[in-house]
Design a protein around this motif. Structure first.
Motif, PDB file in Angstrom:
ATOM      1  N   ILE A 282       0.856  -1.181   0.000  1.00 11.37           N
ATOM      2  CA  ILE A 282       0.000   0.000   0.000  1.00 11.37           C
ATOM      3  C   ILE A 282       0.893   1.232   0.000  1.00 11.37           C
ATOM      4  CG2 ILE A 282      -1.863   1.224   1.176  1.00 11.37           C
ATOM      5  CD1 ILE A 282      -2.538  -1.443   2.555  1.00 11.37           C
ATOM      6  N   ASP A 284       1.146   5.290  -0.423  1.00 14.88           N
ATOM      7  CA  ASP A 284       0.368   6.530  -0.347  1.00 14.88           C
ATOM      8  C   ASP A 284      -1.127   6.235  -0.294  1.00 14.88           C
ATOM      9  OD1 ASP A 284       2.744   7.965  -0.442  1.00 14.88           O
ATOM     10  OD2 ASP A 284       2.702   8.120  -2.629  1.00 14.88           O
ATOM     11  N   LYS A 285      -1.478   5.264   0.549  1.00 15.02           N
ATOM     12  CA  LYS A 285      -2.863   4.866   0.840  1.00 15.02           C
ATOM     13  C   LYS A 285      -3.546   4.141  -0.323  1.00 15.02           C
ATOM     14  CE  LYS A 285      -2.322   7.025   4.723  1.00 15.02           C
ATOM     15  NZ  LYS A 285      -2.015   6.272   5.969  1.00 15.02           N
ATOM     16  N   LYS A 286      -2.801   3.753  -1.343  1.00 18.99           N
ATOM     17  CA  LYS A 286      -3.380   3.030  -2.474  1.00 18.99           C
ATOM     18  C   LYS A 286      -2.651   1.699  -2.669  1.00 18.99           C
ATOM     19  CE  LYS A 286      -4.818   7.177  -5.040  1.00 18.99           C
ATOM     20  NZ  LYS A 286      -4.703   7.918  -6.309  1.00 18.99           N
ATOM     21  N   THR A 288      -0.920  -1.075  -4.605  1.00 16.38           N
ATOM     22  CA  THR A 288      -0.199  -1.090  -5.877  1.00 16.38           C
ATOM     23  C   THR A 288      -0.363  -2.442  -6.565  1.00 16.38           C
ATOM     24  OG1 THR A 288       1.876  -1.908  -4.946  1.00 16.38           O
ATOM     25  CG2 THR A 288       1.507   0.473  -4.894  1.00 16.38           C
TER      26      THR A 288
END
Length: 439
Positions: A282, A284-286, A288
């Protein structure tokens, strides 16, 4: 000596001047250059004698291979550059280098040298008129940090021109220190600096933030050859860091970045059973998605292999009853990991009997059917033998043959009452009814 000198001079003439034959380090742009008559002998002398100097060092060097940024290991002399014009110049910040290897006749501007505990930058090479590659290199006396794709803290070295802050505005000293002070800086132009440095970008040096100004990324070694730009020059103007700047790790805006891991899957499994866990990166809060350019692989480990084992693919096998922590650590940055707690439960299946073949509902006269049965413990089939019993239909209308846990029934004649068949083992049983049909 004279005869030897004449021999070398004659050899150079026979080569037709220009670059000595057999050299692979010289770029094609130097095809116009005429080689010195004693160049070969100078190179051989350096190769034979350089190792006896007190400033002879081993170094990792860029710029010597086809890929400019690829490092190779070689040896060189590294001597002082003394200047009478500036009493504040630190001698160890400037060095003149001479490569031992006589095959090295060219060393490009912007190439890095790693030796003597420092990174150095080729700032002033002398490639056109020298028999061997020589250059003035400058010690990188500062560095800024940044995150790579995986969240590793990386460092890029800089050359700060002077240790004293400069100012070009006629302002009060109290204002000049913060608002108008600046440093001249230089670094290599590469993929990192292209991404991390530009006008108005911020970097952290020490405990202060600096804004990049006067950005120059177009200085070419060969006119019109944009790929020969390998040096960056710019100014750094001091400013106060913000709450988003990570001063501890010296990364501008570092507190806005995040690099985490998570594990997806069940939290319980039975003893002697397996489950599959998946780890995700994860950024930056996303979440991958791994790619060929940026693969993501995981290193799995169990806190207690007597309770559960985990393989390289995240498959967990429950061995003993209890709680265990399963950790996934990213191979590309082992500082990023996630841990989950699994509960391995005791397998407690009641024993039972089950048919292991199709059970027919009828059999015609003069035909036969065969059924098989097995006794199960902990959901596993055993070799235990069952006992068979029959009721209902008249015994004269059928014949039963038993072989271990296989039962074959032959229909002799029709019967209005169904044949009831039961199999039993250790107080567990299973049964079925069979209609005996006539012609």
């Amino acid at each position: 000596m004279a005869n030897n000198s004449e021999k070398y001079i004659q050899g150079a003439i026979l080569q037709g001047g220009g670059i000595p034959q057999g050299k692979t380090n010289v770029p094609t742009k130097y095809a116009d250059r005429q080689g010195q008559h004693l160049a070969i002998r100078t190179q051989q002398f350096t190769e034979a004698r350089a190792k006896y100097s007190s400033d002879f060092v081993e170094a990792r060097v860029q710029g010597l291979l086809e890929d400019f940024y690829e490092y190779t290991t070689t040896f060189m002399r590294l001597s002082d550059v003394r200047s009478n014009s500036s009493a504040t110049t630190q001698i160890d910040d400037f060095k003149t280098i001479l490569f031992e290897d006589r095959e090295i006749e060219y060393f490009p501007i912007g190439a890095k040298v790693e030796t003597m505990g420092n990174v150095w930058l080729c700032a002033n090479p002398s490639n056109i008129s020298e028999a061997q590659a020589t250059a003035i290199i400058r010690r990188c006396n500062a560095s800024f940090n940044y995150y790579d794709y995986y969240g590793n803290i990386m460092t890029e070295p800089l050359v700060i021109d002077k240790v004293a802050m400069q100012g070009n505005d006629n302002v009060a000293p109290s204002d000049q220190v913060l608002l108008n002070g600046y440093f001249n800086a230089m670094c290599q132009l590469n993929e990192v600096t292209k991404r991390e440095l530009d006008t108005d970008k911020i970097i952290i040096l020490g405990s202060k933030a600096f804004k990049v100004t006067g950005f120059t990324d177009f200085i070419q070694e060969f006119t019109g050859d944009y790929d020969s730009s390998h040096i960056l020059n710019f100014s750094l103007r001091i400013q106060e860091p913000t709450d988003n700047d990570d001063i501890e790790n010296r990364i501008a805006g570092g507190k806005l970045r995040s690099f985490e891991a998570d594990i997806i899957g069940e939290s319980e499994l039975n003893q002697n059973a397996t489950i599959k866990l998946d780890a995700v990166f994860i950024k930056d809060k996303k979440v991958t998605t791994p790619t060929d350019e940026y693969p993501v692989t995981w290193l799995w480990e169990s806190s207690d292999t007597d309770i559960a084992e985990v393989d390289a693919g995240g498959v967990v096998f429950g061995k003993g009853v209890g709680k265990v922590q399963i950790t996934a650590r990213m191979a590309q940055n082992t500082a990023i990991s996630a841990t989950v707690e699994l509960v391995v439960k005791e397998t407690n299946f009641k024993p039972y009997i089950a048919f292991t073949s199709v059970v027919p509902s009828a059999v015609e006269q003069y035909e036969s059917i065969t059924v098989t049965v097995a006794f199960f413990e902990n959901a596993q089939q055993t070799d235990k033998i069952v006992s068979w019993s029959f009721s209902g239909a008249n015994k004269k209308n059928y014949k039963a043959t038993i072989e271990d846990n296989a039962l074959t029934i032959y229909c002799i004649g029709a019967d209005n009452t169904p044949l009831k068949v039961a199999a039993e083992c250790e107080e567990q049983s299973v049964s079925f009814e069979l209609i005996l049909e006539g012609l």
